[in-house]
Write a protein that holds these residues in place. Structure first.
Motif, PDB file in Angstrom:
ATOM      1  N   GLY A  36      99.615 113.325  49.975  1.00 42.88           N
ATOM      2  CA  GLY A  36      99.030 112.391  50.822  1.00 42.88           C
ATOM      3  C   GLY A  36      98.982 113.199  52.357  1.00 42.88           C
ATOM      4  N   ALA A  37     100.037 113.781  52.714  1.00 41.60           N
ATOM      5  CA  ALA A  37     100.107 114.017  53.919  1.00 41.60           C
ATOM      6  C   ALA A  37      99.243 115.404  53.963  1.00 41.60           C
ATOM      7  N   LEU A  38      99.164 116.447  53.061  1.00 46.38           N
ATOM      8  CA  LEU A  38      98.470 117.335  52.977  1.00 46.38           C
ATOM      9  C   LEU A  38      96.810 116.954  53.028  1.00 46.38           C
ATOM     10  N   ASP A  39      96.406 115.968  52.395  1.00 43.64           N
ATOM     11  CA  ASP A  39      94.987 115.610  52.488  1.00 43.64           C
ATOM     12  C   ASP A  39      94.608 115.200  53.972  1.00 43.64           C
ATOM     13  N   GLN A  40      95.488 114.457  54.611  1.00 42.07           N
ATOM     14  CA  GLN A  40      95.333 114.000  55.874  1.00 42.07           C
ATOM     15  C   GLN A  40      95.272 115.180  56.930  1.00 42.07           C
ATOM     16  N   ALA A  41      96.404 116.210  56.777  1.00 44.31           N
ATOM     17  CA  ALA A  41      96.297 117.424  57.590  1.00 44.31           C
ATOM     18  C   ALA A  41      94.889 118.084  57.411  1.00 44.31           C
ATOM     19  N   LEU A  42      94.392 118.461  56.232  1.00 42.04           N
ATOM     20  CA  LEU A  42      93.135 119.171  55.958  1.00 42.04           C
ATOM     21  C   LEU A  42      92.038 118.482  56.665  1.00 42.04           C
ATOM     22  N   GLN A  43      92.164 117.349  56.796  1.00 41.48           N
ATOM     23  CA  GLN A  43      90.772 116.549  57.485  1.00 41.48           C
ATOM     24  C   GLN A  43      90.927 116.694  59.135  1.00 41.48           C
ATOM     25  N   THR A  44      91.973 117.292  59.466  1.00 44.03           N
ATOM     26  CA  THR A  44      92.329 117.417  61.045  1.00 44.03           C
ATOM     27  C   THR A  44      91.838 118.565  61.569  1.00 44.03           C
ATOM     28  N   GLY A  45      91.160 118.923  62.497  1.00 49.81           N
ATOM     29  CA  GLY A  45      90.610 120.016  63.119  1.00 49.81           C
ATOM     30  C   GLY A  45      89.796 120.947  62.264  1.00 49.81           C
ATOM     31  N   LYS A  46      89.758 121.962  62.692  1.00 52.64           N
ATOM     32  CA  LYS A  46      88.802 123.015  62.109  1.00 52.64           C
ATOM     33  C   LYS A  46      89.431 124.583  61.921  1.00 52.64           C
ATOM     34  N   GLN A  47      90.829 124.478  62.563  1.00 54.44           N
ATOM     35  CA  GLN A  47      91.729 125.593  62.407  1.00 54.44           C
ATOM     36  C   GLN A  47      92.467 125.646  61.241  1.00 54.44           C
ATOM     37  N   ASP A  48      92.940 126.912  61.044  1.00 59.28           N
ATOM     38  CA  ASP A  48      94.012 126.921  59.910  1.00 59.28           C
ATOM     39  C   ASP A  48      95.085 126.122  59.903  1.00 59.28           C
ATOM     40  N   LEU A  49      95.698 125.577  58.932  1.00 58.21           N
ATOM     41  CA  LEU A  49      96.734 124.749  58.565  1.00 58.21           C
ATOM     42  C   LEU A  49      98.097 125.418  58.300  1.00 58.21           C
ATOM     43  N   ARG A  50      99.156 125.458  58.786  1.00 57.65           N
ATOM     44  CA  ARG A  50     100.284 126.184  58.475  1.00 57.65           C
ATOM     45  C   ARG A  50     101.232 125.128  57.857  1.00 57.65           C
ATOM     46  N   LEU A  51     101.758 125.603  56.495  1.00 53.06           N
ATOM     47  CA  LEU A  51     102.635 125.068  56.002  1.00 53.06           C
ATOM     48  C   LEU A  51     103.882 125.571  55.722  1.00 53.06           C
ATOM     49  N   ASP A  52     105.169 125.101  56.361  1.00 54.92           N
ATOM     50  CA  ASP A  52     106.265 125.537  56.522  1.00 54.92           C
ATOM     51  C   ASP A  52     107.141 124.958  55.193  1.00 54.92           C
ATOM     52  N   LEU A  53     107.306 125.887  54.419  1.00 54.12           N
ATOM     53  CA  LEU A  53     108.273 125.538  53.123  1.00 54.12           C
ATOM     54  C   LEU A  53     109.851 126.228  53.164  1.00 54.12           C
ATOM     55  N   SER A  54     110.185 126.544  54.390  1.00 47.39           N
ATOM     56  CA  SER A  54     111.527 127.069  54.326  1.00 47.39           C
ATOM     57  C   SER A  54     112.516 125.915  54.141  1.00 47.39           C
ATOM     58  N   GLY A  55     112.278 124.803  54.151  1.00 41.60           N
ATOM     59  CA  GLY A  55     113.308 123.828  54.098  1.00 41.60           C
ATOM     60  C   GLY A  55     113.228 123.219  52.524  1.00 41.60           C
ATOM     61  N   LEU A  56     112.447 123.803  51.807  1.00 45.29           N
ATOM     62  CA  LEU A  56     112.353 123.355  50.365  1.00 45.29           C
ATOM     63  C   LEU A  56     113.671 123.899  49.599  1.00 45.29           C
ATOM     64  N   THR A  57     114.163 123.117  48.979  1.00 43.24           N
ATOM     65  CA  THR A  57     115.233 123.605  48.076  1.00 43.24           C
ATOM     66  C   THR A  57     114.995 123.711  46.656  1.00 43.24           C
ATOM     67  N   PHE A  58     113.706 122.800  46.173  1.00 45.48           N
ATOM     68  CA  PHE A  58     113.010 122.948  44.914  1.00 45.48           C
ATOM     69  C   PHE A  58     111.626 122.538  44.945  1.00 45.48           C
ATOM     70  N   ILE A  59     110.745 123.327  44.079  1.00 42.14           N
ATOM     71  CA  ILE A  59     109.407 122.824  43.943  1.00 42.14           C
ATOM     72  C   ILE A  59     108.984 123.322  42.497  1.00 42.14           C
ATOM     73  N   ASP A  60     108.453 122.209  41.689  1.00 39.53           N
ATOM     74  CA  ASP A  60     107.885 122.631  40.221  1.00 39.53           C
ATOM     75  C   ASP A  60     106.639 122.999  40.584  1.00 39.53           C
ATOM     76  N   VAL A  61     106.184 123.068  39.404  1.00 39.87           N
ATOM     77  CA  VAL A  61     104.467 123.601  39.161  1.00 39.87           C
ATOM     78  C   VAL A  61     103.736 122.400  39.508  1.00 39.87           C
ATOM     79  N   ALA A  62     103.959 121.182  39.547  1.00 33.74           N
ATOM     80  CA  ALA A  62     103.031 120.159  39.836  1.00 33.74           C
ATOM     81  C   ALA A  62     103.075 120.053  41.252  1.00 33.74           C
ATOM     82  N   GLY A  63     104.152 120.433  41.906  1.00 35.82           N
ATOM     83  CA  GLY A  63     104.031 120.238  43.463  1.00 35.82           C
ATOM     84  C   GLY A  63     103.603 121.577  43.980  1.00 35.82           C
ATOM     85  N   MET A  64     103.574 122.757  43.282  1.00 36.73           N
ATOM     86  CA  MET A  64     102.776 123.818  43.849  1.00 36.73           C
ATOM     87  C   MET A  64     101.230 123.807  43.598  1.00 36.73           C
TER      88      MET A  64
END
Length: 107
Positions: A36-64
């Motif tokens: 949901g957050a990514l969908d909203q951010a992708l619709q904002t502006g026309k520039q590149d979008l940065r995704l800071d994943l440094s605080g992730l402690t776990f991500i599975d294939v569904a999340g990726m």
């Protein structure tokens, strides 16, 4: 998995440079928070979008998959930049071959 609460995650909009900071865990049970957050951010502006994943402690294939699918929906010339990236996310991107997915950039 009875009695298990979905892992805690936090997705925060970062205005400059435009992007999201993701902390905690992303998995099948809570991937909708990131989607949901990514969908909203992708619709904002026309520039590149940065995704800071440094605080992730776990991500599975569904999340990726949510991240890779979001990058694939970007128009030509726009990128989803993953920076900084947690070691877990970097490893999953490498193992799945998604590191070089369309629209995705990981310095």
């Amino acid at each position: 998995m009875y009695g298990r609460h979905p892992p805690l995650t936090d997705v925060t909009l970062v205005p400059h440079p435009l992007g999201l900071k993701v902390t905690g865990e992303i998995d099948y049970a809570n991937r909708h928070v990131l989607a949901g957050a990514l969908d909203q951010a992708l619709q904002t502006g026309k520039q590149d979008l940065r995704l800071d994943l440094s605080g992730l402690t776990f991500i599975d294939v569904a999340g990726m998959r949510v991240i890779v699918a979001g990058a694939g929906r970007l128009p030509q010339g726009r990128r989803l930049i993953l920076a900084p990236v947690s070691p877990q996310a970097r490893r999953l991107l490498t193992l799945t071959g998604w590191r070089h997915a369309s629209g995705l950039h990981m310095p």
